[in-house]
Structures are given as structure tokens and as C-alpha cells.
Design an enzyme around this catalytic site. Sequence first.
Site, mmCIF file in Angstrom:
data_model
loop_
_atom_site.group_PDB
_atom_site.id
_atom_site.type_symbol
_atom_site.label_atom_id
_atom_site.label_comp_id
_atom_site.label_asym_id
_atom_site.label_seq_id
_atom_site.Cartn_x
_atom_site.Cartn_y
_atom_site.Cartn_z
ATOM 1 C CG ASN A 8 -67.412 -54.133 12.061
ATOM 2 O OD1 ASN A 8 -65.925 -53.674 12.972
ATOM 3 N ND2 ASN A 8 -68.453 -54.393 12.859
ATOM 4 C CE LYS A 10 -68.788 -56.608 15.423
ATOM 5 N NZ LYS A 10 -69.743 -57.493 16.157
ATOM 6 C CG HIS A 93 -72.413 -52.674 13.753
ATOM 7 N ND1 HIS A 93 -72.443 -52.940 15.000
ATOM 8 C CD2 HIS A 93 -71.428 -53.706 13.234
ATOM 9 C CE1 HIS A 93 -72.183 -54.206 14.768
ATOM 10 N NE2 HIS A 93 -71.958 -54.468 13.226
ATOM 11 C CD GLU A 95 -71.341 -54.869 18.304
ATOM 12 O OE1 GLU A 95 -70.579 -54.287 17.736
ATOM 13 O OE2 GLU A 95 -71.438 -56.452 17.992
ATOM 14 C CD GLU A 164 -73.702 -57.086 10.749
ATOM 15 O OE1 GLU A 164 -72.932 -57.117 10.611
ATOM 16 O OE2 GLU A 164 -73.516 -55.712 11.043
ATOM 17 N N GLY A 170 -72.173 -62.557 16.330
ATOM 18 C CA GLY A 170 -71.521 -62.963 17.522
ATOM 19 C C GLY A 170 -72.015 -63.668 18.348
ATOM 20 C CB SER A 211 -72.812 -66.191 12.577
ATOM 21 O OG SER A 211 -72.797 -66.081 14.822
HETATM 22 P P1 PGA Z 1 -70.174 -61.696 14.094
HETATM 23 O O1 PGA Z 1 -70.455 -59.294 13.540
HETATM 24 O O2 PGA Z 1 -69.264 -61.833 12.594
HETATM 25 O O3 PGA Z 1 -68.753 -61.566 14.542
HETATM 26 O O4 PGA Z 1 -71.133 -61.992 14.209
HETATM 27 C C1 PGA Z 1 -70.441 -58.865 12.913
HETATM 28 C C2 PGA Z 1 -70.936 -57.934 12.666
HETATM 29 O O5 PGA Z 1 -71.660 -57.571 13.496
HETATM 30 O O6 PGA Z 1 -70.423 -56.279 11.770
#
Ligand code: PGA
Length: 245
Positions: A8, A10, A93, A95, A164, A170, A211
Site C-alpha cells: 500500500n 498510500k 482503511h 486512515e 490492521e 506506522g 509495521s
Molecule cells: P505500515 O502501514 O506498514 O506503514 O504500518 C500499513 C497500512 O496502513 O496498511
Amino acid sequence: MKKIIIANWKMNLDLSKSMSLAVKYKKFGRKTEHELVICPSEFALKKVGEIISGHSIKLGAQNVFWQEDGSYTGEVSARSLEKLGCKYVLVGHSERRQNLNETDEMVNAKVLALLKTKLIPVICVGETLAEKKAKKGKAVLARQIRKALEDVKLGKQQLIIAYEPIWAIGTGQAIKPDQADEQHYYIYSLLERVFGKKKAQKNCRVIYGGSVDAHNGSKLLDLKYVDGLLIGGASLDFKKIAKIK
Ligand code: PGA
């Protein structure tokens, strides 16, 4: 079913950076035994799709709208994504849930729209740190999953649940392997209740995100109930992705 690694990207890359990273992924894709999917920004889907065309790497989108067409400024339909060559679409997601108030109802509408096409929804679910501390994590997962799957009838279609935990996204603080297996087992039990055991096992996959990096990726991927990984930050570095076996 093969295990799957979904990258992803983003909103991190412009068009030319997306294209050059896709070229690097092509090299990795040849070596991995897993299914590999790239989710670039929407504006890069066509060009990245052209780069990976004819290759085993698949294309994924980061979002979709639930209507088929009409006056919905800024939105993109499932059919359009399908025509662009996408196979997977991320839905809900955290976010988007946090920054754009995407609700369980919207996630459900998107899943229903995707399942009218050949696209495979990747439904993102996960609890916050506060919910985890209050021991409400499993209840949150149950609500998100039941709502996302309301009125969903699976024929031959597949779907993926991406677990997740928000506290892991993150933050550099990935889940511990034993916790991951436990949560994934729980998610499978929810899917079995919705679709029955056979369909849950045959048509559904449960992947982990939060992460994941070059150090913990292979270990997490090895777990019995972890069918794959959804990777954000580390997916921008092709060398890190290449280390996950
Ligand atoms: P990350 O994000 O690997 O940077 O923690 C995962 C995600 O948001 O899909």
C-alpha cells in the site's frame, strides 16, 4: 491458496516515482513464491498497470465508490477500476475511517459494489490502542466485520480481511506473532459464522498489516492463520520487500 503480499503505497509517490518503483517490483515479483500486489495512487494505476502487464504482480486500488456511475465528484467506480486492470481494492482503511469519517455502512456498500464485479475486496479492520487497553478489541473486530459483510453472499467470489490494529500502523510496533495468530483465528471464527466453515476457508483470506518490515515480515507470513501481509511504509523500499520470504 498462495499467501499474498499487498503493498500500500498510500499518497507517498508521484507518478514518475510510482513508475520507477513498479519497475523495481517487477524484479522482486519474479523471485517470490507469494502473490504480490501493488496499490499505487489512483492517478498512477494506468501507468503502473502497463509496467507490470504480463507479469505475475497484480494491481490494486486504495479506494472505490459504491455507486456504479453518476454525479459523484472525485469518486471512482468499481467497473472503472476493473477496466484499468485492478484485481484487488482496499476498503475501509483506518486512515480513511479516521480522516474521512468512512463508516461501517460505507464499507459495506463498497464491498457489495465490488462483489458485483470480479474485484476482490480487501476489508481493513482493527482496534485502537484505547480499545485494546479496555479489552474491547475483539468486540470492535466483530462489529466491523459483521457490518462490512451485511447482505454479502459469496458465490465464487473471494474476499480478504486485513487485520490492521491501529496502534500498529506506522508506529514501528508490530503485533507479536502469537497475538497475530490468536486474532486471525478469531477473525476466521467470525467469517465461519457468517459464511459457514467451507466458504470461510475456501473463499476468504485473513492478512495482517501494521509495521511489517524486512525483519518481522517473513516470521508473520509463516504463521498458520496469517494468509498474507498488507505493508505500508516498508513497501516504499523495494529492498525491504525483497527480504520478506
Ligand atoms: P505500515 O502501514 O506498514 O506503514 O504500518 C500499513 C497500512 O496502513 O496498511
